[in-house]
Design an enzyme around this catalytic site. Structure first.
Site, short mmCIF file in Angstrom:
data_model
loop_
_atom_site.label_atom_id
_atom_site.label_comp_id
_atom_site.label_asym_id
_atom_site.label_seq_id
_atom_site.Cartn_x
_atom_site.Cartn_y
_atom_site.Cartn_z
N GLY A 1 0.95 -1.14 -0.11
CA GLY A 1 -0.03 0.06 -0.18
C GLY A 1 0.74 1.12 0.04
N ALA B 1 2.11 2.86 2.12
CA ALA B 1 3.19 3.28 3.23
C ALA B 1 4.51 2.17 2.83
CB ALA B 1 2.84 2.83 4.54
N ALA C 1 -9.26 3.54 -0.01
CA ALA C 1 -9.68 4.86 0.65
C ALA C 1 -10.40 5.86 -0.22
CB ALA C 1 -8.38 5.62 1.13
N GLU D 1 -13.76 17.91 5.56
CA GLU D 1 -14.56 16.65 6.12
C GLU D 1 -14.68 16.76 7.66
OE1 GLU D 1 -12.27 13.12 5.12
OE2 GLU D 1 -12.54 13.35 3.04
N ASP E 1 -2.62 -8.87 10.32
CA ASP E 1 -1.31 -9.72 10.21
C ASP E 1 -0.10 -9.22 10.96
OD1 ASP E 1 -2.96 -11.48 8.72
OD2 ASP E 1 -2.50 -10.53 6.99
N HIS F 1 -16.71 3.92 10.88
CA HIS F 1 -16.81 4.91 9.72
C HIS F 1 -18.46 4.86 9.97
CE1 HIS F 1 -17.47 7.26 6.53
NE2 HIS F 1 -16.01 7.52 6.18
N ARG G 1 -15.50 11.54 13.78
CA ARG G 1 -16.12 10.27 13.52
C ARG G 1 -17.00 9.61 14.68
NH1 ARG G 1 -12.45 7.67 8.59
NH2 ARG G 1 -13.02 9.28 7.15
N HIS H 1 -13.83 0.45 10.57
CA HIS H 1 -12.98 1.23 9.45
C HIS H 1 -11.71 1.27 9.71
CE1 HIS H 1 -12.80 3.86 6.14
NE2 HIS H 1 -12.27 4.78 6.77
N GLU I 1 -1.29 1.66 8.57
CA GLU I 1 -2.36 1.48 9.76
C GLU I 1 -1.91 0.60 10.61
OE1 GLU I 1 -7.25 0.33 9.95
OE2 GLU I 1 -6.06 0.62 7.94
N ARG J 1 -9.15 9.20 14.96
CA ARG J 1 -8.33 9.56 13.80
C ARG J 1 -9.09 10.70 13.07
NH1 ARG J 1 -8.46 8.45 8.30
NH2 ARG J 1 -9.73 6.49 8.33
N SER K 1 -4.97 9.65 7.68
CA SER K 1 -4.27 8.36 7.54
C SER K 1 -3.21 7.98 6.33
CB SER K 1 -5.36 7.13 7.42
OG SER K 1 -6.09 7.20 6.31
N LEU K 2 -3.50 8.58 5.14
CA LEU K 2 -2.84 8.44 4.05
C LEU K 2 -1.62 9.40 4.23
CD1 LEU K 2 -5.32 8.60 1.09
CD2 LEU K 2 -4.24 6.48 1.90
#
Length: 537
Positions: free
Chosen positions: A11, A13, A46, A115, A222, A243, A290, A351, A375, A386, A391-392
Site C-alpha cells: 500500500g 506506506a 480509501a 470533512e 497480520d 466509519h 467520526r 473502518h 495503519e 483519527r 491516514s494516507l
C-alpha cells in the site's frame, strides 16, 4: 532468499518507503511482499482523500494540528502530530510528481474538500476513489524500478527472531532482533524463509475482526499479530474507528463506503422520521468527528429500533454530485437508489485501527531492525480517534522517516550492527502436521469471532460484554492453536489465528481502559479520566 530491504505490504506506506530506498541504493535489492495481488490493499479502498495544509492564505499548520488534537481526545502525541502535519505537504508533492492526479477546478487549482473535524478545506482528492489513484501511481512507478521485486501471493507467517534460534524471548528481552520472515509461497504451498537486513511492516488494518467492515478481506491484522507473538510492543488497540456512513446492505461484506466528503459537501444525516438528528448530539452537526457521529447514529438506531439511518443528498444538485462522487452515484443506482430522489441507507462499520505496533518518531518498533508504518503502526498521531483523511498522510510521512533513519544508520553510523544471526536460521518444521480435513473448523471460528466482536466490542461497550468477549476469545484461541499445531499452514488458518490475536488485544485494551475516551465508550465508565495514558500490551 536474502535481501537488503524487505517490505511487507504494497500500500501507500510500503511503496513510499520502497521507492525511496530503491532510488537511494540502486545497487541493492528491495523485496516487496503481498499476500494477494499488489494492488489489493487498504489504500486502494480509501475514498475521501489526503489532508494537508495547501492553501496557506486560509489554512495553517496550527489549525491542522489543533483539529488533529481535538479529534484525538487528549491521547495524541504532540511531536507525532507536528511531524505529520508539517512534513505532510512535501510528501503530497512527491506523490504528485510520481503521477498522482488530484482533482482541479476550472482555473487549474486543486479542489480542496472539507470533512468532519476539519476547520478548513484541506482535503485533496481524486473523485471518490483517491486511494485507488494513489495506489495506481505508486505501483506503476515501483514496477518500473529495476531493483524493486514485487512478490505476489506470498503470505508472511511469522517474524524470525532469536526465538527461532532456540533462545528464550520474553517481553523483558532487551535486544529482540528481526532477521526476516517465514513466508507461505502460495504457488508451491511451501514455507520458505526470507532473510533481510531490515524489515518494514506495512500490513494495513484489522477490520475483518468485525462482521461489518469497510475494509477488504485482506485486512486481518497480520502485522500486529506477528509483532505481538514476537514479544514486541502493541498499544491502544481498543480504539477501533467505526466509519459512520457505510452503505447499508444486509449480509454484504465488505461494506461499500460512503465517504465523509459527501457530508463535507452538504449531505445531511436523518433518522427514519426524517429528522436531522445530529444537531441534538454536537454543535458541529454532520461534520463532528467520526466517534461522535458513529455513536449518534448508533443511538438513533437503538432508539428507533432500526438497522440504519439515512444520508440525504437530494438537495445537492445532480451535476455536482456526479462530478465529485461518480463511484458512489453508480453504486447506489445499481441498487435502485437514485440519490437525487431517494435518501441513502447508511450504518456504521468497522473502518480503521488507531492503535497498533508501537513506533517512535522514525517508525522504529521495539524490535531491532523492524520498522512499521501505515495503519498497522501506532505513531501517536491519532490518539483516541483519527481525524478524517490523516491516514494516507501519516503513511507517507512515516514511510519517508523510516527511509531517513536507515540511510542515517548505513551512511553515518557505520552500518546496521549485528544484522546477521549468531546461528543458521532453521527451516520451517512442519513435522506431525496433516492437510486440513474440514475447512468448516476455520470458517465457523471466523464467523464466531466476528459475531463476538460486533456484539460485545462495538461502538458502545460495557464491562459484562467485554468479560463475555474475553471468555469466548480464550476458547477460540485454544481451539485454533490446537488446529495450528496439527494442521499444515494455510492462509485461511493464519488469518484466523491473526484475527483472534487482534480480537484479544482489542478486548484486553478495552478492559484496561476504565473510562470513556474517543472511540472507546463504556457505559459502566462514562466519564473521562484525568489520567492520560496509552494502553501498552
Amino acid at each position: 532468499m536474502q535481501t537488503d530491504f524487505l517490505v511487507i505490504g504494497s500500500g501507500i506506506a510500503g511503496l513510499t518507503y520502497a521507492l525511496k530506498i530503491s532510488e537511494r541504493y540502486p545497487e541493492k535489492k528491495v523485496v516487496v511482499i503481498t499476500k494477494t495481488q499488489a494492488d489489493e490493499t487498504n489504500t486502494k479502498y480509501a475514498q475521501g482523500g489526503v489532508a494537508g495544509v495547501w492553501d496557506e492564505d486560509k489554512d495553517s499548520f496550527d489549525k491542522h494540528i489543533e483539529d488533529t488534537l481535538i479529534a484525538g481526545d487528549g491521547l495524541c502525541n504532540l511531536q507525532a502530530v507536528e511531524i505529520v502535519v508539517k512534513e505532510g505537504p512535501e510528501r503530497i508533492r512527491e506523490i504528485i510528481e510520481y503521477g498522482t492526479r488530484f482533482d482541479k477546478d476550472a482555473a487549474g487549482d486543486y479542489e480542496l474538500g472539507r470533512e468532519g473535524g476539519h476547520s478548513e478545506h484541506r482535503i485533496l482528492h481524486h473523485k471518490d476513489v483517491t486511494g485507488k489513484e494513489i495506489e495506481r501511481a505508486l505501483l506503476e512507478k515501483a514496477t518500473n524500478t529495476p531493483n524493486i521485486e514485487v512478490i505476489n501471493h506470498c503470505f508472511v507467517v511469522d517474524l524470525i527472531t532469536q526465538h527461532h534460534l532456540g533462545y528464550l524471548v520474553t517481553k523483558s528481552t532487551l535486544d529482540i532482533t528481526c532477521y526476516g520472515v517465514y513466508v507461505l509461497n502460495q504457488r508451491n504451498q511451501q514455507i520458505e524463509k526470507i532473510v533481510a537486513n531490515t524489515t518494514l511492516l506495512a500490513t494495513g488494518g484489522c477490520g475483518q475482526a468485525y462482521r461489518t467492515t469497510t475494509n477488504p478481506r485482506i485486512a486481518t491484522g497480520d502485522g500486529v499479530a506477528m509483532v505481538y507473538r514476537a514479544k514486541g510492543r502493541i498499544e491502544n488497540m481498543e480504539f477501533i474507528q467505526f466509519h459512520p456512513t457505510a452503505l447499508y446492505e444486509p449480509g454484504v461484506s465488505p461494506s461499500f463506503l460512503i465517504t465523509e466528503a459527501v457530508r463535507g459537501d452538504g449531505g445531511i444525516l436523518r433518522n427514519k422520521d426524517g429528522e436531522a438528528f445530529m444537531e441534538r448530539y454536537d454543535e458541529r452537526k454532520d461534520l463532528a468527528p467520526r466517534d461522535i457521529v458513529a455513536r449518534a447514529i448508533d443511538s438513533e438506531m437503538k432508539r428507533t429500533g432500526t438497522e440504519h439511518v439515512y444520508l440525504d443528498c437530494r438537495h445537492m444538485g445532480q451535476e455536482k454530485f456526479v462530478h465529485h462522487f461518480p463511484n458512489i452515484y453508480e453504486k447506489c443506482l445499481s441498487l435502485g437508489i437514485d440519490v437525487m430522489l431517494h435518501m441513502i441507507p447508511v450504518a456504521p462499520a468497522a473502518h480503521y485501527s488507531c492503535g497498533g505496533i508501537k513506533t517512535d518518531e522514525w517508525a522504529r518498533t521495539s524490535i531491532r531492525h523492524l520498522y512499521a508504518c501505515g495503519e498497522c503502526a501506532s505513531t501517536g498521531l491519532h490518539g483516541a480517534n483519527r481525524l478524517a483523511s490523516n491516514s494516507l498522510l501519516e503513511a507517507m510521512v512515516y514511510g519517508h522517516r523510516a527511509y531517513l533513519h536507515i540511510v542515517e544508520q548505513l551512511e553515518y553510523n557505520g552500518g546496521l550492527p549485528d544484522v546477521k544471526p549468531e546461528a543458521d536460521i532453521p527451516d520451517w518444521n512442519a513435522s506431525g502436521t496433516t492437510d486440513p480435513r474440514e475447512m468448516i473448523l476455520i470458517t465457523q471460528s471466523l464467523k464466531e469471532l466476528q459475531q463476538v466482536m460486533s456484539d460485545y466490542v462495538g461502538i458502545v461497550r460495557n464491562d459484562v460484554r467485554l468479560q463475555r468477549a474475553m471468555k469466548r476469545m480464550d476458547l477460540l484461541y485454544e481451539e485454533t492453536e490446537q488446529l495450528y499445531e496439527t494442521t499444515k499452514v494455510s492462509p485461511q488458518l493464519c488469518e484466523l489465528r491473526n484475527l483472534i490475536t487482534v480480537g484479544y488485544l482489542i478486548v484486553k485494551g478495552a478492559q484496561f481502559r476504565k473510562e470513556s475516551r474517543g472511540l472507546h465508550y463504556n457505559t459502566d465508565h462514562p466519564e473521562k479520566s484525568s489520567l492520560l495514558q496509552n494502553t501498552i500490551l
